[in-house]
Design an enzyme around this catalytic site. Structure first.
Site, PDB file in Angstrom:
ATOM      1  N   HIS B 123       3.780   7.710   7.276  1.00  0.00           N
ATOM      2  CA  HIS B 123       3.884   6.831   8.031  1.00  0.00           C
ATOM      3  C   HIS B 123       5.157   6.651   8.948  1.00  0.00           C
ATOM      4  O   HIS B 123       5.960   5.426   8.249  1.00  0.00           O
ATOM      5  CB  HIS B 123       2.888   5.564   7.440  1.00  0.00           C
ATOM      6  CG  HIS B 123       2.966   4.680   8.542  1.00  0.00           C
ATOM      7  ND1 HIS B 123       3.490   3.511   9.113  1.00  0.00           N
ATOM      8  CD2 HIS B 123       1.048   4.121   9.735  1.00  0.00           C
ATOM      9  CE1 HIS B 123       2.696   3.211  10.259  1.00  0.00           C
ATOM     10  NE2 HIS B 123       0.995   2.961  10.242  1.00  0.00           N
ATOM     11  N   ASP B 200       4.321   4.240  -1.265  1.00  0.00           N
ATOM     12  CA  ASP B 200       3.865   3.562   0.213  1.00  0.00           C
ATOM     13  C   ASP B 200       1.989   3.705  -0.009  1.00  0.00           C
ATOM     14  O   ASP B 200       1.857   4.921   0.211  1.00  0.00           O
ATOM     15  CB  ASP B 200       3.871   4.390   1.364  1.00  0.00           C
ATOM     16  CG  ASP B 200       2.942   3.734   2.525  1.00  0.00           C
ATOM     17  OD1 ASP B 200       2.361   2.372   2.095  1.00  0.00           O
ATOM     18  OD2 ASP B 200       3.138   3.742   3.176  1.00  0.00           O
ATOM     19  N   GLN B 203      -2.699   2.975   1.966  1.00  0.00           N
ATOM     20  CA  GLN B 203      -3.366   3.522   1.828  1.00  0.00           C
ATOM     21  C   GLN B 203      -4.462   4.142   0.525  1.00  0.00           C
ATOM     22  O   GLN B 203      -5.521   4.158   0.918  1.00  0.00           O
ATOM     23  CB  GLN B 203      -3.547   4.871   3.380  1.00  0.00           C
ATOM     24  CG  GLN B 203      -3.219   5.165   4.621  1.00  0.00           C
ATOM     25  CD  GLN B 203      -4.252   4.141   5.558  1.00  0.00           C
ATOM     26  OE1 GLN B 203      -5.594   4.429   4.804  1.00  0.00           O
ATOM     27  NE2 GLN B 203      -3.774   3.207   5.666  1.00  0.00           N
ATOM     28  N   LYS B 226      -5.541  -4.016   4.266  1.00  0.00           N
ATOM     29  CA  LYS B 226      -6.321  -3.195   4.471  1.00  0.00           C
ATOM     30  C   LYS B 226      -7.288  -1.699   3.412  1.00  0.00           C
ATOM     31  O   LYS B 226      -8.046  -1.362   3.416  1.00  0.00           O
ATOM     32  CB  LYS B 226      -5.427  -1.656   4.719  1.00  0.00           C
ATOM     33  CG  LYS B 226      -4.251  -1.098   5.508  1.00  0.00           C
ATOM     34  CD  LYS B 226      -3.504  -0.104   5.549  1.00  0.00           C
ATOM     35  CE  LYS B 226      -2.887   0.040   6.820  1.00  0.00           C
ATOM     36  NZ  LYS B 226      -2.838   0.310   8.206  1.00  0.00           N
ATOM     37  N   CYS B 364       0.780   6.706  13.982  1.00  0.00           N
ATOM     38  CA  CYS B 364       2.295   6.448  13.900  1.00  0.00           C
ATOM     39  C   CYS B 364       3.169   6.816  12.470  1.00  0.00           C
ATOM     40  O   CYS B 364       3.609   7.005  11.685  1.00  0.00           O
ATOM     41  CB  CYS B 364       2.232   4.907  13.180  1.00  0.00           C
ATOM     42  SG  CYS B 364       1.949   3.888  13.304  1.00  0.00           S
TER      43      CYS B 364
END
Lengths: 148, 406
Positions: B123, B200, B203, B226, B364
């Site tokens: 991302h 990261d 997600q 999220k 993105c």
């Protein structure tokens, strides 16, 4: 100096009336999609970076040409719904005097329920396209005045 | 006890509303999930009954608010199995967490010619912060290739890892493809060459059991919104010894122990990284979201999502002209696809008219789009409140859209 066939006000009224027959959103979109498909668009060589109106998701290209005091536009998009709406915009703005284009208030898309497509968050370049059409008109107007 | 699907759905007030006259089908969860009533109530309760500025006040409200905020930190630490709560820094979200690491660790360790290894599926939030610090320090960005089915190319990873690699930054789960990356194995290899590993987790945290110690991540960033929590709150995990050695990020109140006009000494972890009054309501809402995930059971969540993902994938395979983007064997709740000769934008507009929220565009992840030679995809991403019936509604709507558009 040429005269526009109809004023932009007349054309906007016509568009609103055309769309007033559709009660279902689906019929409205089908009309726009069919209209988008029927437009000839632009030849590939005009789909340049310079003519591109930057939108996040669908690209819109627009070119203009002055003819006998009237400013004509042609445009294209890689999304068919966008192209159909672009077609409606051209029906309004193309073939008009630059000064009128720059000052005309666009309301027809609002009235037929397509305003969401013109909101800045619809990343389709339409909002930017209206701005570009008006800027092009202003630029031509300034040029006319300079040339007297 | 496992909650029933209707128990779960009834916890989300927004799912009762209509969009364009149709019941809402919300398949844009990878962008942001909806919020259960427990989260909404926690924030409401905090502001109604407990709010005051934290950490400094001797009065009762300040102490209550401090307790609630620090309880939330403890809940996050347990949620990702950090060794201690002081390894959890509250941030605005994963983006801020990654920027924090780039601007502190990056500034401290990077020299000219050093390499930061990222991947082609990152991302932009796990790419741009690295570009910024790389530019400043004269470091170089390298990127691991992505295979046709949407996995990180392990051969490319091995070839790119070297003694010059100082930081390896990778997403645990791809937001565009849904691929679950083998971060544990990759972290191990990166550590072998002496690189720091920054993950990261924006997600992954909504879908999988995350264990930062097991992965051996040096840093792990995530976003509350999220994972059923509020917007504007997220967290960054960092190993304690690293958080102690890197410099602070934002200067201000809360993050100091002693200040004179000339200089300051910084507070202990984690306060050293939390300058200014933090987002207490956000942290407390995030705590409620973590409780919701725990009570719902993360395994159940991922089972439900996998079923939906398989159902949609199989249905799409029966539609002519569909190209699936991202078909890795290990995926988490994302189906990304394109239709030949039809713009993703047009499909998104028609689906929206039918009450279905999907995302269209590059998500993105422009380098990934370039990798596939495409401009964008249509992405459906699931949460535990989604149902098989909703997948059927989407497939019917998609067929209708394609009929109109082609």
């Amino acid at each position: 100096m040429g005269e526009p066939m109809k004023t932009m006000e007349e054309i906007q009224k016509e568009i609103v009336e055309d769309f007033s027959f559709f009660e279902e959103w689906m019929d409205k979109y089908e009309e726009i999609i069919e209209f988008g498909k029927s437009l000839k668009g632009l030849p590939e060589e005009l789909k340049t970076e310079e003519n591109l109106v930057r939108g996040c998701q669908s690209n819109v290209w627009v070119v203009s040409e002055m003819n006998n005091g009237l400013l004509h536009f042609e445009a294209d998009s890689d999304a068919i719904i966008t192209k159909g709406i672009v077609g409606l915009l051209l029906r309004i703005f193309s073939g008009q005097r630059p000064i009128d284009i720059a000052t005309e208030e666009l309301y027809a898309l609002d009235e037929i329920g397509l305003q969401a497509h013109l909101s800045p968050n619809r990343a389709n370049g339409l909002n930017a396209m209206v701005n570009k059409i008006k800027l092009m008109a202003l630029a031509h107007r300034a040029k006319e005045e300079a040339e007297g | 006890m496992i909650k029933t699907a209707s128990d779960i759905r009834s916890s989300f007030p927004i799912l009762r509303r209509e969009v364009n006259g149709k019941p809402l089908v919300y398949f844009d969860n990878a962008a942001s999930s909806q919020k259960p009533i427990q989260v909404i109530n926690a924030i409401d309760n905090y502001y109604r009954n407990h709010h005051a500025n934290i950490h400094r006040g001797v009065h009762a409200l300040s102490q209550e608010a401090t307790m609630m905020y620090e309880d939330a930190r403890l809940a996050v630490a347990e949620f990702i199995n950090a060794e201690s709560a002081s390894e959890i820094i509250f941030t605005r979200g994963a983006t801020e967490g990654i920027n924090l690491v780039a601007q502190t660790l990056g500034r401290q360790i990077l020299n000219e010619g050093d390499e930061i290894l990222v991947t082609f599926m990152e991302h932009h939030s796990n790419l741009v912060p690295w570009q910024m610090i790389a530019q400043e320090k004269g470091a170089v960005i390298k990127a691991v290739e992505v295979t046709e089915d949407g996995q990180l190319d392990q051969e490319s990873f091995k070839n790119l890892l070297s003694k010059r690699t100082k930081i390896f930054a990778v997403g645990h789960v791809s937001n565009t493809l849904g691929t679950i990356n083998p971060v544990k194995e990759m972290a191990h290899a990166a550590h072998q060459v002496g690189a720091y590993v920054v993950i990261d987790g924006a997600q992954s945290t909504p879908h999988l059991k995350v264990d930062v110690q097991n992965i051996d991540a040096d840093f792990y960033a995530a976003s509350g919104h999220k994972m059923y929590g509020p917007t504007g709150i997220g967290f960054l995990y960092g190993k304690k010894n690293l958080l102690n050695t890197i410099p602070p990020y934002h200067g201000g109140g809360e993050m100091i122990s002693r200040v004179s006009i000339e200089k300051s000494t910084y507070a202990e972890l984690p306060f050293k990284f939390e300058g200014g009054t933090p987002n207490m309501a956000g942290a407390i809402g995030l705590h409620a979201a973590i409780d919701f995930i725990r009570e719902t059971d993360i395994q159940h969540i991922s089972d439900v999502e996998e079923r939906l993902e398989n159902k949609l994938t199989n249905a799409l395979k029966n539609i002519e002209g569909i190209r699936l983007i991202g078909t890795a064997p290990e995926k988490a709740g994302v189906v990304s696809f394109l239709v030949d000769g039809v713009s993703a934008y047009d499909v998104g507009v028609i689906l929206d008219q039918l009450g279905i929220a999907v995302r269209t565009g590059h998500h993105c992840t422009e380098p990934l789009m370039d990798r596939y030679g495409i401009r964008g995809t249509i992405r459906a991403s699931f949460a535990v409140y989604n149902t098989e019936e909703e997948v059927e509604i989407m497939v019917n709507a998609l067929n209708r859209a394609l009929k109109m558009l082609s």
